[in-house]
Design an enzyme around this catalytic site. Structure first.
Site, PDB file in Angstrom:
ATOM      1  N   HIS A  22       0.838  -1.222   0.000  1.00  0.00           N
ATOM      2  CA  HIS A  22       0.000   0.000   0.000  1.00  0.00           C
ATOM      3  C   HIS A  22       0.864   1.260   0.000  1.00  0.00           C
ATOM      4  CE1 HIS A  22      -3.538   2.530   1.248  1.00  0.00           C
ATOM      5  NE2 HIS A  22      -2.575   3.254   1.810  1.00  0.00           N
ATOM      6  N   GLU A  23       1.819   1.329   0.917  1.00  0.00           N
ATOM      7  CA  GLU A  23       2.616   2.562   1.046  1.00  0.00           C
ATOM      8  C   GLU A  23       3.492   2.791  -0.184  1.00  0.00           C
ATOM      9  OE1 GLU A  23       0.630   3.302   4.450  1.00  0.00           O
ATOM     10  OE2 GLU A  23       1.913   4.651   3.303  1.00  0.00           O
TER      11      GLU A  23
ATOM     12  N   HIS B 164       1.697   4.806  -2.603  1.00  0.00           N
ATOM     13  CA  HIS B 164       1.810   6.268  -2.354  1.00  0.00           C
ATOM     14  C   HIS B 164       3.147   6.793  -2.852  1.00  0.00           C
ATOM     15  CE1 HIS B 164      -1.875   6.636  -0.167  1.00  0.00           C
ATOM     16  NE2 HIS B 164      -1.484   6.002   0.910  1.00  0.00           N
TER      17      HIS B 164
ATOM     18  N   HIS C 204      -5.638   7.342  -2.191  1.00  0.00           N
ATOM     19  CA  HIS C 204      -6.480   6.254  -1.693  1.00  0.00           C
ATOM     20  C   HIS C 204      -7.609   5.939  -2.666  1.00  0.00           C
ATOM     21  CE1 HIS C 204      -4.973   6.955   2.656  1.00  0.00           C
ATOM     22  NE2 HIS C 204      -4.297   5.982   2.048  1.00  0.00           N
TER      23      HIS C 204
END
Lengths: 187, 128
Positions: free
Chosen positions: A128-129, A132, A138
């Site tokens: 997930h990170e 980013h 998101h």
């Protein structure tokens, strides 16, 4: 899928990115391998490549575990709550909460690993990170890696269609579109 | 702590999952506009952290009043997490709030594309 304001991304001239770990965390090779797997999930569907560096000064991306207030204005909050945060390109800052209990599992599939627990799957948070760090915001799609929340005991590491469409909007598919179609990522 | 596999996690650890700082929000269940309840100021800090309340209003100014700022923050949050946009602290919304999550905000400068796809789908459906 969504992006950071202005849709920042790593420049074309810098698609071979390096990453390093904060030395004082003294992470084991086993933990570092979790991040290598997480990076591979994104390099599989883009022209990006990720290489581990031993120097935090030269690396494009620096990964560290920190507790509480760690000087970036976004203090962590102890067990559970916020798990990690990462900056948009081309800053390359990736912080995880040192007060969490992390599970390292090599399981290839998305699934519920355990009943309710406060142990969080490290690879799920890393994938997930890294989204980013590459420029994704998101998503409201619950199956998507970029969905903001995850429960202790859940494992979600396969990129969903939403994630792949978002990241390929930023970087193209690097000629790997066939792979991404056959990768069987969670729909 | 790093556990290298599920079986290495102490049973006690599995049974009493660490309660996070946000568990206290559960006592705000059922609150709606006009209420005053201890803890609503902390919930406003939560929504400010994730971009649902403008960060210009500093945390020190948050009151325990359930005001329109909080109501619109809750509605925006409910839309982003595909919940019924009631603007109230109903059970499904509180269950979602207390889940562990990424520290990055869902909204930046009051805007969010997080659910853009759904909006797009709605527009397309309306057009049809």
């Amino acid at each position: 899928y969504s992006f950071f304001p202005g849709k920042p991304r790593w420049p074309k001239r810098n698609r071979d990115l390096s990453y390093a770990f904060v030395p004082r965390n003294n992470l084991t090779e086993e933990v570092k391998q979790v991040f290598a797997r997480a990076f591979t999930r994104w390099s599989d569907v883009t022209p990006l490549n990720f290489t581990r560096s031993e120097s935090v000064f030269k690396a494009d991306i620096v990964i560290g575990f920190f507790s509480g207030d760690h000087g970036d204005g976004e203090p962590f909050d102890g067990p559970m709550g916020t798990l990690a945060h990462a900056s948009s390109p081309p800053t390359g800052m990736f912080h995880l909460d040192g007060d969490e209990d992390w599970l390292i599992s090599g399981d290839e599939t998305n699934r519920r690993i355990m009943p309710v627990t406060s142990v969080v799957d490290l690879e799920s948070v890393a994938v997930h990170e890294i989204g980013h760090l590459l420029g994704l915001g998101h998503s409201s799609v619950e199956d998507a890696i970029m969905y903001p929340a995850i429960s202790g005991g859940d494992r979600k590491v396969e990129l969903a269609k939403d994630d792949i469409e978002g990241i390929q909007y930023l970087y193209g598919d690097g000629g790997s579109s066939r792979r991404s179609e056959t990768s069987g990522g969670a729909e | 702590t790093f556990y290298t596999n599920v079986s290495s996690i102490p049973t006690l650890h599995l049974l009493n999952a660490t309660r996070s700082a946000w568990e206290t929000f559960e006592k705000l269940a059922g609150c709606h506009v006009g209420d005053k309840a201890d803890g609503l100021s902390k919930l406003k800090q939560y929504f400010s952290r994730f971009g649902y309340i403008s960060s210009s209003s500093s945390a020190a100014n948050f009151t325990d009043d359930f005001d329109d700022v909080l109501k619109s923050a809750i509605s925006a949050y409910q839309k982003n997490f595909n919940l019924k946009a009631t603007g109230k602290l109903d059970a499904p919304t509180l269950r979602q709030i207390v889940r562990p999550r990424c520290g990055n905000p869902d909204m930046v400068d009051g805007a969010s594309e997080m659910n853009a796809g759904r909006k797009l789908l709605r527009t397309v459906a309306a057009a049809r």
